[in-house]
Write a protein that holds these residues in place. Sequence first.
Motif, PDB file in Angstrom:
ATOM      1  N   ARG A  57       0.722   1.696 -23.647  1.00  0.00           N
ATOM      2  CA  ARG A  57       1.708   2.669 -22.979  1.00  0.00           C
ATOM      3  C   ARG A  57       1.044   4.015 -22.622  1.00  0.00           C
ATOM      4  O   ARG A  57       1.753   5.008 -21.960  1.00  0.00           O
ATOM      5  CB  ARG A  57       2.759   2.916 -24.130  1.00  0.00           C
ATOM      6  N   LEU A  58      -0.294   4.142 -23.228  1.00  0.00           N
ATOM      7  CA  LEU A  58      -0.922   5.442 -22.821  1.00  0.00           C
ATOM      8  C   LEU A  58      -1.549   5.554 -21.502  1.00  0.00           C
ATOM      9  O   LEU A  58      -2.663   5.003 -21.475  1.00  0.00           O
ATOM     10  CB  LEU A  58      -1.994   5.563 -24.243  1.00  0.00           C
ATOM     11  N   LEU A  59      -0.801   6.146 -20.599  1.00  0.00           N
ATOM     12  CA  LEU A  59      -1.460   6.140 -19.023  1.00  0.00           C
ATOM     13  C   LEU A  59      -2.673   7.052 -19.097  1.00  0.00           C
ATOM     14  O   LEU A  59      -2.364   8.331 -19.520  1.00  0.00           O
ATOM     15  CB  LEU A  59      -0.285   6.454 -18.238  1.00  0.00           C
ATOM     16  N   ALA A  60      -3.641   6.735 -18.317  1.00  0.00           N
ATOM     17  CA  ALA A  60      -4.748   7.898 -18.253  1.00  0.00           C
ATOM     18  C   ALA A  60      -4.157   8.787 -17.114  1.00  0.00           C
ATOM     19  O   ALA A  60      -3.299   8.690 -16.336  1.00  0.00           O
ATOM     20  CB  ALA A  60      -5.976   7.036 -17.755  1.00  0.00           C
ATOM     21  N   LEU A  61      -5.027   9.888 -17.319  1.00  0.00           N
ATOM     22  CA  LEU A  61      -4.690  10.939 -16.384  1.00  0.00           C
ATOM     23  C   LEU A  61      -5.273  10.687 -14.906  1.00  0.00           C
ATOM     24  O   LEU A  61      -6.128  10.119 -14.834  1.00  0.00           O
ATOM     25  CB  LEU A  61      -5.362  12.374 -16.910  1.00  0.00           C
ATOM     26  N   ARG A  62      -4.526  11.178 -14.058  1.00  0.00           N
ATOM     27  CA  ARG A  62      -4.738  10.893 -12.596  1.00  0.00           C
ATOM     28  C   ARG A  62      -6.038  11.705 -12.171  1.00  0.00           C
ATOM     29  O   ARG A  62      -5.840  13.152 -12.968  1.00  0.00           O
ATOM     30  CB  ARG A  62      -3.319  10.996 -11.611  1.00  0.00           C
ATOM     31  N   PRO A  63      -7.010  11.214 -11.361  1.00  0.00           N
ATOM     32  CA  PRO A  63      -7.888  12.368 -11.061  1.00  0.00           C
ATOM     33  C   PRO A  63      -7.375  13.631 -10.216  1.00  0.00           C
ATOM     34  O   PRO A  63      -7.940  14.585 -10.607  1.00  0.00           O
ATOM     35  CB  PRO A  63      -8.734  11.538  -9.908  1.00  0.00           C
ATOM     36  N   ARG A  64      -6.197  13.657  -9.517  1.00  0.00           N
ATOM     37  CA  ARG A  64      -5.614  14.538  -9.029  1.00  0.00           C
ATOM     38  C   ARG A  64      -5.212  15.732  -9.810  1.00  0.00           C
ATOM     39  O   ARG A  64      -5.236  16.959  -9.767  1.00  0.00           O
ATOM     40  CB  ARG A  64      -4.882  14.484  -7.882  1.00  0.00           C
ATOM     41  N   VAL A  65      -4.750  15.239 -10.856  1.00  0.00           N
ATOM     42  CA  VAL A  65      -4.243  16.065 -11.822  1.00  0.00           C
ATOM     43  C   VAL A  65      -5.198  16.838 -12.687  1.00  0.00           C
ATOM     44  O   VAL A  65      -5.170  18.002 -12.986  1.00  0.00           O
ATOM     45  CB  VAL A  65      -3.373  15.248 -12.972  1.00  0.00           C
ATOM     46  N   VAL A  66      -6.386  15.986 -13.155  1.00  0.00           N
ATOM     47  CA  VAL A  66      -7.599  16.611 -13.675  1.00  0.00           C
ATOM     48  C   VAL A  66      -8.203  17.648 -12.667  1.00  0.00           C
ATOM     49  O   VAL A  66      -8.717  18.843 -13.260  1.00  0.00           O
ATOM     50  CB  VAL A  66      -8.528  15.521 -14.072  1.00  0.00           C
TER      51      VAL A  66
END
Length: 448
Positions: free
Chosen positions: A14-23
Amino acid sequence: MASSALPSAISAPRLLALRPRVVAAYAATAGPTAMLALPFSVYLPPYIAEGGVIPVALVGLLFSLTTIWDGVVDPLIGTMVDRVRTGLGAHRRWMLIALAPLGLLLLALVMVGDRLSFAALFLMMVLFYSSFSLYEVAQLSWGSALVRTPADSALLYGMRDWFAKIALILAFAAPAAAQLLMPSISLQGRIIAYASLFLLLAPVAIYAIARVPRRRVVAEAGIGWRREIRASFGFPPLMLLFGVQFLNSFAFGSLTSLFVFFADAVLGLDAQSAVLLFASFVGGALASPVWTFLARRFGKPPMMIGMALLISTLLVATLGQTPRGLAQATLFSLTLGTGFVGLLFIHSMLADLIPRDAERCGRSRAAFLFALLNLMQKFGVAAAIAVSYAMLDLVGFDPRDGAVAARALHLLFALQPTASWAAMVVLLLLMRRDFARDHPLAIAAARK
């Protein structure tokens, strides 16, 4: 930031990785404060002193008083961000509120700062650094609300550190480029060239702020200052992390406060000291993505220990073989700079601790804790400057004839930060079990 309600367990799928555009967007929001940190403290004091309105002896007092002010206002700013103007998007509102006075006060300082009285300049700098702290504390605590795993926090704050290094490179390059193009340019002209970068980085930050996902800040009743302090002292990993921040900042402050003297008296490259300092930040920018990858793969405390060992080894090695000539000195500075990434690990470690702190306190204190972490950094640098200059006086170092005590200066330059990093390694070893790579981090719920 989020509500203090925490789940009993969160399954890995359930732990979704951060999207590159958010980073990328989050990292870009760090630009305005990154460029106004170290370079501002390098250029502003001589600019004020050159004006002649304030005696040179009082210039140091002016910056000491602003550091004391930071000690008072930073925790208050953290509490304000946690409890005032809450709701969805509160972090971005605070950042936008801080950005306007930050830009206006920067303009005033670089245009008329050298002609102001002590009282007027002190008031202006108090407002300037308060706006600076408000923006940075809101930005850092927003990051802790975005992450859900230790790998997330390493990536997010690692890329923030990388973007900050890029901003620092631009900040140091602008005055040098201005001087190269206009050899007769005044010190004020060089500072204006540096400050003009704000006109580039501020719009980039505003654009990026709009693209970072909003997180709700839930105002919760305070637990009282006595319980606040007791809760902090009763959480050993948090206290150890504050100690790590102080010792790392002390070591870094020792290097920066002695670097110009070292370049002159030991390396014989006084005229190229700016080039060497610039090279160190280039090294940091090149290395930040590598350290970020290693921190995600092997964990943060082990990699920060590796960073301390790398820099300490380089410093001690110069006692046996001093870099000779500009080429060797530049390579040394570039390599040394690859280890100037301590905040990458420290900020992300605090983000990992915040959910556990919320479990203990019954509410989230993200902004307050980041404000205290920033305060430890400022105290560490201030202590390093005070100790370094006291030691220089003790060994009889004279800036006008540095060759007389060059060996003592060299020992101080190499061993004082090494001793501080050695003490930091001890604290990190005590922290390892709390930051094991596979530690089941409980993350606050309701981060939507």
